[in-house]
Design an enzyme around this catalytic site. Structure first.
Site, PDB file in Angstrom:
ATOM      1  N   GLY A  26      12.757   2.212   2.432  1.00 21.00           N
ATOM      2  CA  GLY A  26      12.327   0.818   2.582  1.00 21.00           C
ATOM      3  C   GLY A  26      13.483  -0.128   2.307  1.00 21.00           C
ATOM      4  N   ALA A  27      14.681   0.295   2.707  1.00 24.49           N
ATOM      5  CA  ALA A  27      15.884  -0.504   2.410  1.00 24.49           C
ATOM      6  C   ALA A  27      16.040  -1.677   3.363  1.00 24.49           C
ATOM      7  CB  ALA A  27      17.116   0.396   2.470  1.00 24.49           C
ATOM      8  N   GLY A  30      13.000  -6.825   1.455  1.00 27.76           N
ATOM      9  CA  GLY A  30      12.517  -7.043   0.087  1.00 27.76           C
ATOM     10  C   GLY A  30      13.334  -6.377  -1.004  1.00 27.76           C
ATOM     11  N   GLY A  32      13.950  -3.195  -1.625  1.00 28.06           N
ATOM     12  CA  GLY A  32      14.832  -2.111  -1.208  1.00 28.06           C
ATOM     13  C   GLY A  32      16.176  -2.640  -0.738  1.00 28.06           C
ATOM     14  N   LEU A  79       7.399   7.013   6.964  1.00 23.14           N
ATOM     15  CA  LEU A  79       6.629   7.784   5.982  1.00 23.14           C
ATOM     16  C   LEU A  79       5.210   8.085   6.443  1.00 23.14           C
ATOM     17  CD1 LEU A  79       7.938   5.741   2.947  1.00 23.14           C
ATOM     18  CD2 LEU A  79       8.304   8.193   3.225  1.00 23.14           C
ATOM     19  N   ASN A 105      11.148   3.654  -2.651  1.00 28.70           N
ATOM     20  CA  ASN A 105      10.804   2.229  -2.766  1.00 28.70           C
ATOM     21  C   ASN A 105       9.859   1.733  -1.680  1.00 28.70           C
ATOM     22  OD1 ASN A 105      11.648  -0.817  -3.355  1.00 28.70           O
ATOM     23  ND2 ASN A 105      11.998  -0.429  -1.175  1.00 28.70           N
ATOM     24  N   SER A 155       3.579  -0.016  -9.604  1.00 29.67           N
ATOM     25  CA  SER A 155       3.181  -1.417  -9.741  1.00 29.67           C
ATOM     26  C   SER A 155       2.191  -1.503 -10.889  1.00 29.67           C
ATOM     27  CB  SER A 155       2.498  -1.883  -8.455  1.00 29.67           C
ATOM     28  OG  SER A 155       1.820  -3.105  -8.668  1.00 29.67           O
ATOM     29  N   TYR A 175     -14.234   2.395   2.178  1.00 29.15           N
ATOM     30  CA  TYR A 175     -12.845   2.018   1.884  1.00 29.15           C
ATOM     31  C   TYR A 175     -12.777   0.702   1.125  1.00 29.15           C
ATOM     32  CZ  TYR A 175      -7.934   0.845   2.804  1.00 29.15           C
ATOM     33  OH  TYR A 175      -6.605   0.517   2.681  1.00 29.15           O
TER      34      TYR A 175
HETATM   35  N1  LIG Z   1       6.683  -7.346  -4.153  1.00 31.31           N
HETATM   36  C1  LIG Z   1       5.964  -7.131  -5.241  1.00 31.31           C
HETATM   37  O1  LIG Z   1       5.464  -8.068  -5.884  1.00 31.31           O
HETATM   38  C2  LIG Z   1       5.720  -5.741  -5.732  1.00 31.31           C
HETATM   39  C3  LIG Z   1       4.969  -5.583  -6.923  1.00 31.31           C
HETATM   40  C4  LIG Z   1       4.726  -4.311  -7.389  1.00 31.31           C
HETATM   41  C5  LIG Z   1       5.224  -3.208  -6.699  1.00 31.31           C
HETATM   42  N2  LIG Z   1       5.935  -3.384  -5.554  1.00 31.31           N
HETATM   43  C6  LIG Z   1       6.400  -2.188  -4.834  1.00 31.31           C
HETATM   44  O2  LIG Z   1       7.752  -2.364  -4.458  1.00 31.31           O
HETATM   45  C7  LIG Z   1       8.034  -1.612  -3.267  1.00 31.31           C
HETATM   46  C8  LIG Z   1       8.821  -2.462  -2.294  1.00 31.31           C
HETATM   47  O3  LIG Z   1       8.005  -3.527  -1.894  1.00 31.31           O
HETATM   48  P1  LIG Z   1       8.568  -4.910  -1.320  1.00 31.31           P
HETATM   49  O4  LIG Z   1       7.897  -5.959  -2.099  1.00 31.31           O
HETATM   50  O5  LIG Z   1      10.018  -4.891  -1.207  1.00 31.31           O
HETATM   51  O6  LIG Z   1       7.889  -4.883   0.132  1.00 31.31           O
HETATM   52  P2  LIG Z   1       8.466  -5.272   1.584  1.00 31.31           P
HETATM   53  O7  LIG Z   1       9.334  -6.466   1.507  1.00 31.31           O
HETATM   54  O8  LIG Z   1       7.258  -5.325   2.464  1.00 31.31           O
HETATM   55  O9  LIG Z   1       9.369  -4.022   1.947  1.00 31.31           O
HETATM   56  C9  LIG Z   1       8.776  -2.769   2.125  1.00 31.31           C
HETATM   57  C10 LIG Z   1       9.747  -1.850   2.785  1.00 31.31           C
HETATM   58  O10 LIG Z   1       9.074  -0.597   3.023  1.00 31.31           O
HETATM   59  C11 LIG Z   1       9.235  -0.253   4.387  1.00 31.31           C
HETATM   60  N3  LIG Z   1       8.126   0.541   4.886  1.00 31.31           N
HETATM   61  C12 LIG Z   1       6.825   0.198   4.986  1.00 31.31           C
HETATM   62  N4  LIG Z   1       6.130   1.186   5.566  1.00 31.31           N
HETATM   63  C13 LIG Z   1       7.013   2.169   5.829  1.00 31.31           C
HETATM   64  C14 LIG Z   1       6.916   3.437   6.434  1.00 31.31           C
HETATM   65  N5  LIG Z   1       5.765   3.893   6.945  1.00 31.31           N
HETATM   66  N6  LIG Z   1       8.025   4.198   6.538  1.00 31.31           N
HETATM   67  C15 LIG Z   1       9.197   3.764   6.078  1.00 31.31           C
HETATM   68  N7  LIG Z   1       9.373   2.545   5.518  1.00 31.31           N
HETATM   69  C16 LIG Z   1       8.282   1.768   5.400  1.00 31.31           C
HETATM   70  C17 LIG Z   1       9.307  -1.594   5.088  1.00 31.31           C
HETATM   71  O11 LIG Z   1       9.815  -1.433   6.388  1.00 31.31           O
HETATM   72  P3  LIG Z   1       9.028  -2.122   7.641  1.00 31.31           P
HETATM   73  O12 LIG Z   1       9.657  -3.456   7.739  1.00 31.31           O
HETATM   74  O13 LIG Z   1       9.338  -1.214   8.777  1.00 31.31           O
HETATM   75  O14 LIG Z   1       7.577  -2.174   7.330  1.00 31.31           O
HETATM   76  C18 LIG Z   1      10.218  -2.339   4.143  1.00 31.31           C
HETATM   77  O15 LIG Z   1      11.565  -1.952   4.344  1.00 31.31           O
HETATM   78  C19 LIG Z   1       6.685  -1.119  -2.755  1.00 31.31           C
HETATM   79  O16 LIG Z   1       6.531   0.252  -3.085  1.00 31.31           O
HETATM   80  C20 LIG Z   1       5.675  -1.954  -3.529  1.00 31.31           C
HETATM   81  O17 LIG Z   1       4.434  -1.284  -3.721  1.00 31.31           O
HETATM   82  C21 LIG Z   1       6.201  -4.623  -5.045  1.00 31.31           C
END
Ligand SMILES: NC(=O)c1ccc[n+]([C@@H]2O[C@H](COP(=O)([O-])OP(=O)(O)OC[C@H]3O[C@@H](n4cnc5c(N)ncnc54)[C@H](OP(=O)(O)O)[C@@H]3O)[C@@H](O)[C@H]2O)c1
Length: 313
Positions: A26-27, A30, A32, A79, A105, A155, A175
């Protein structure tokens, strides 16, 4: 000194990982993306993994602009397909015979009901099972590093739900997108607990991280009502002011600090199987998320699901 308000770049100040390899899923966005930039700053070779090729290329160019000496590679990883996870792991193995940091990530949150290519519920399949299989496939490279860390992004949302091992893929219940996210984030902690138990003797330690509430595109599936509902739900430590997710959020450069700290900090040299937030070990994790028997059962269930899906290919 690293504090709860440090940025990811401040965390890596003075850290030299030249000659080491870090993989970040997820680099492309956000947390990553910010983590990859900070790790590149240490001199490490950073392998950026995500599903969108153009977003990966754009991120790689951004990192090179910010860190001209950066050593990076990109690998396409989706993934939601174990076949794709297999190809990505093989591609990573070709690039790096040893991996010093695997940052699991990538993630999705509160998605409408859906299934991955292998029939898993979308949030459990993406956030947990995809990373479970990727990590399993990369164990030889992690062990070869003779001192590696696995950082699982969880989280505080893990408190929304335990993972139901009798119905992890929501086949027998209606769900609930909040509970499904919570279950997947609980699974991320349990995965770290069991990984650490299995691999610590081979020099691999595992951590689970809560990055805080961070302004990223993760919230793309949330409505205004969802924000209100979540603010009412989010439990706080007794005596702490309740977090309002509509107002109390960090930007990604700060949000990525704890996961980067997990990857590089000397403070964690002899520690693993811990839940981290605000660049420190936290003990307010839900008991079900760190229960060692539960972690072992989740491991067995995950292994069975992934093996079954792979056999079907
Ligand atoms: N932001 C928060 O407040 C927060 C809080 C608690 C935990 N987290 C955790 O932090 C992590 C990163 O989140 P973020 O906030 O940075 O979110 P983000 O900005 O939405 O980034 C998520 C990343 O994951 C990738 N991704 C999603 N689905 C994927 C898949 N099927 N295969 C490969 N890559 C995939 C996305 O790529 P695409 O652009 O292709 O979708 C993107 O690069 C997550 O695990 C999240 O649960 C975040």
């Amino acid at each position: 000194m690293v504090t709860a308000t440090s940025t990811a770049l401040e965390v890596v100040h003075g850290v030299d990982l030249t000659g080491k390899v870090c993989v970040v899923t997820g680099a492309s966005a956000g947390l990553g993306r910010e983590s990859a930039r900070a790790l590149a700053k240490t001199g490490a070779h950073v392998i950026l993994a995500a599903r969108n090729r153009s977003a990966l290329a754009e991120t790689e160019a951004w990192i090179r602009d910010e860190v001209p000496a950066a050593v990076t590679s990109t690998v396409q990883l989706d993934l939601t397909s174990l076949a794709d996870v297999n190809s990505a792991a093989a591609a990573i193995g070709m690039i790096a015979p040893a991996i010093h940091v695997l940052m699991n990530n990538a993630g999705v949150m509160f998605t409408p009901f859906g299934r991955t290519a292998d029939g898993f519920e979308m949030q459990f399949g993406t956030n947990h099972l995809g990373h479970f299989e990727l990590t399993r496939l990369l164990v030889p490279q992690l062990v070869a590093a003779a001192g590696a860390r696995i950082v699982n992004l969880s989280s505080d949302g893990h408190r929304l739900s335990d993972v139901d091992l009798d119905d992890p893929n929501w086949q027998h219940r209606e769900y609930d997108k909040f509970a499904a996210y919570g279950a997947s984030k609980t699974a991320n902690v349990l995965h770290a607990v069991e990984l650490d138990r299995r691999l610590r003797d081979q020099g691999v330690r595992a951590y689970a991280v809560h990055p805080g509430v961070v302004a990223t595109s993760l919230a793309r599936h949330m409505s205004r009502d969802d924000f209100t509902a979540l603010t009412e739900f989010v439990p706080s430590d007794p005596g702490q002011e309740r977090i309002d997710v509509r107002r109390d959020f960090a930007m990604p450069d700060h949000g990525a600090a704890t996961q980067v700290w997990a990857a590089v900090s000397d403070d964690l040299a002899d520690v693993g199987s811990v839940y981290l937030a605000d660049c420190r070990i936290r003990d307010d994790v839900a008991p079900y998320a760190v229960d060692s028997d539960h972690a072992l059962r989740l491991w067995d269930v995950s292994e069975g699901l992934c093996a079954g899906a792979s056999a079907a290919h």
